[in-house]
Write a protein that holds these residues in place. Structure first.
Motif, short mmCIF file in Angstrom:
data_model
loop_
_atom_site.label_atom_id
_atom_site.label_comp_id
_atom_site.label_asym_id
_atom_site.label_seq_id
_atom_site.Cartn_x
_atom_site.Cartn_y
_atom_site.Cartn_z
N ALA A 171 0.82 -1.21 0.00
CA ALA A 171 0.00 0.00 0.00
C ALA A 171 0.85 1.25 0.00
O ALA A 171 0.65 2.17 -0.82
N THR A 172 1.84 1.32 0.91
CA THR A 172 2.61 2.55 1.06
C THR A 172 3.73 2.71 0.04
O THR A 172 4.03 3.82 -0.41
N VAL A 173 4.35 1.59 -0.35
CA VAL A 173 5.47 1.65 -1.29
C VAL A 173 4.99 1.72 -2.73
O VAL A 173 5.63 2.34 -3.59
N GLN A 174 3.82 1.13 -3.02
CA GLN A 174 3.37 1.04 -4.40
C GLN A 174 2.10 1.84 -4.68
O GLN A 174 2.09 2.76 -5.48
N ALA A 175 0.99 1.48 -4.00
CA ALA A 175 -0.32 2.00 -4.39
C ALA A 175 -0.46 3.51 -4.15
O ALA A 175 -0.95 4.24 -5.02
N LEU A 176 -0.04 4.00 -2.98
CA LEU A 176 -0.22 5.43 -2.69
C LEU A 176 0.65 6.31 -3.60
O LEU A 176 0.15 7.33 -4.13
N PRO A 177 1.94 5.99 -3.83
CA PRO A 177 2.70 6.79 -4.80
C PRO A 177 2.11 6.73 -6.22
O PRO A 177 2.15 7.73 -6.96
#
Length: 333
Positions: A120-126
């Motif tokens: 979620a934080t490393v891929q989806a949000l960026p």
């Protein structure tokens, strides 16, 4: 040529492009291990290979002057990709034993597809940030469409996205072995990928003419779903092997490259938006998918991952997108 023949050419071309990207992906997987990237961060690296067919399609679309096919294929593939791969991953792991997952029996009872929360934080949000930037560059009336400067900005955005994924997801490097055969197969893969991308565009051009539809609709609902098939098969295989996080994070890295580097060929030749309603509606649903993905993985329950109702929600979101396009945008019903 018959419509059926062009449909067969499209299917063969897509699988040829997928074969090429697969042989490019293996060296990138080795680099992920050699550089010590986590499974979540490695999705950005593997996405370079898995997104290369879409980039190839856009290069061919730009060269042949049918940029609407490339634009439609990009938006269509990014709308369908997350629901398709999460659904396939969930179904593929509903068996009794999954290697390297001692808690799998509990996950079966809880109807859970467990994924590393870093997804979620490393891929989806960026990636959501990339989509917001792309929408800002493409949709507003004063500068609507794609110009060369937009391509440069999006290319820089992808570089920033990849850098943050690599630096935030570091692990201990591993020793890997490189073979001359593997390197040559990667080179061959690039050639086959380019050939597959070329015939993907050619066949789509002929199919939209045969059906009497616009090129962007052909890209959205002909090229994009067919182009998703190789990734679906790969996700099934990788998920059943127990590598669930890599199977379900590669798609975000794929889409991040598609919506940045993939726009570059269309930007360099200049692309106008003829059906603004269709494009902005597509952008809304393209952004909705990673937003749901991140919310479900990070905040969807006591354990990170996807539960059955969440998988069905993603599928329902894509079905809603298709219904909105058919009923409201195209007014076919």
């Amino acid at each position: 040529m018959s419509t059926w023949i062009w449909a067969a050419v499209l299917l063969a071309a897509v699988f040829a492009a997928a074969w090429g990207s697969d042989h490019l992906a293996e060296p990138l997987r080795k680099l992920r291990k050699q550089w010590g990237l986590s499974a979540a961060a490695g999705g950005s690296l593997i996405g370079i290979a898995t997104a290369s067919p879409e980039v190839g399609v856009n290069v061919t679309s730009a060269v042949r002057g049918v940029t609407d096919i490339g634009l439609g294929a990009m938006l269509g593939s990014t709308a369908i990709g997350i629901p398709a791969l999460v659904s396939v991953g969930y179904i593929a792991t509903r068996k009794r034993d999954i290697p390297d997952d001692p808690g799998h029996q509990q996950h079966l009872r809880e109807h859970l597809l467990r994924v590393d929360p870093k997804a979620a934080t490393v891929q989806a949000l960026p990636y959501l940030g990339i989509l917001a930037l792309a929408a800002l560059l493409i949709l507003p009336a004063p500068w609507q469409g794609l110009q060369p400067i937009d391509g440069g900005v999006l290319l820089a955005a992808y570089a920033a996205y990849a850098a943050q994924a690599f630096f935030r997801g570091r692990e201990k490097p591993e020793q890997v072995e490189w073979s001359r055969k593997g390197i040559w197969m990667a080179v061959a893969g690039v050639g086959v990928l380019a050939l597959g991308a070329y015939f993907t565009v050619i066949s789509t051009q002929n199919l939209v003419q045969a059906f009497g539809i616009s090129p962007i609709i052909g890209g959205l609902f002909i090229t994009a779903p067919v182009a998703a098939l190789p990734e679906i098969f790969a996700s099934w295989k990788v998920s059943r092997s127990g590598q669930i996080t890599p199977a379900l994070t590669n798609i975000i890295g794929d889409h991040a490259m598609t919506m940045t580097v993939g726009f570059l060929p269309l930007a360099l030749v200049g692309t106008q938006i003829d059906n603004f309603r269709l494009v902005w509606v597509s952008f809304v649903f393209v952004a909705l998918m990673p937003a749901l993905y991140a919310a479900f993985v990070r905040w969807g329950g006591s354990e990170p991952g996807f539960r059955r109702w969440q998988v069905l929600t993603l599928v329902g979101a894509y079905a809603t997108y298709v219904a909105v396009v058919v009923v409201w945008v195209l007014e076919l019903v």
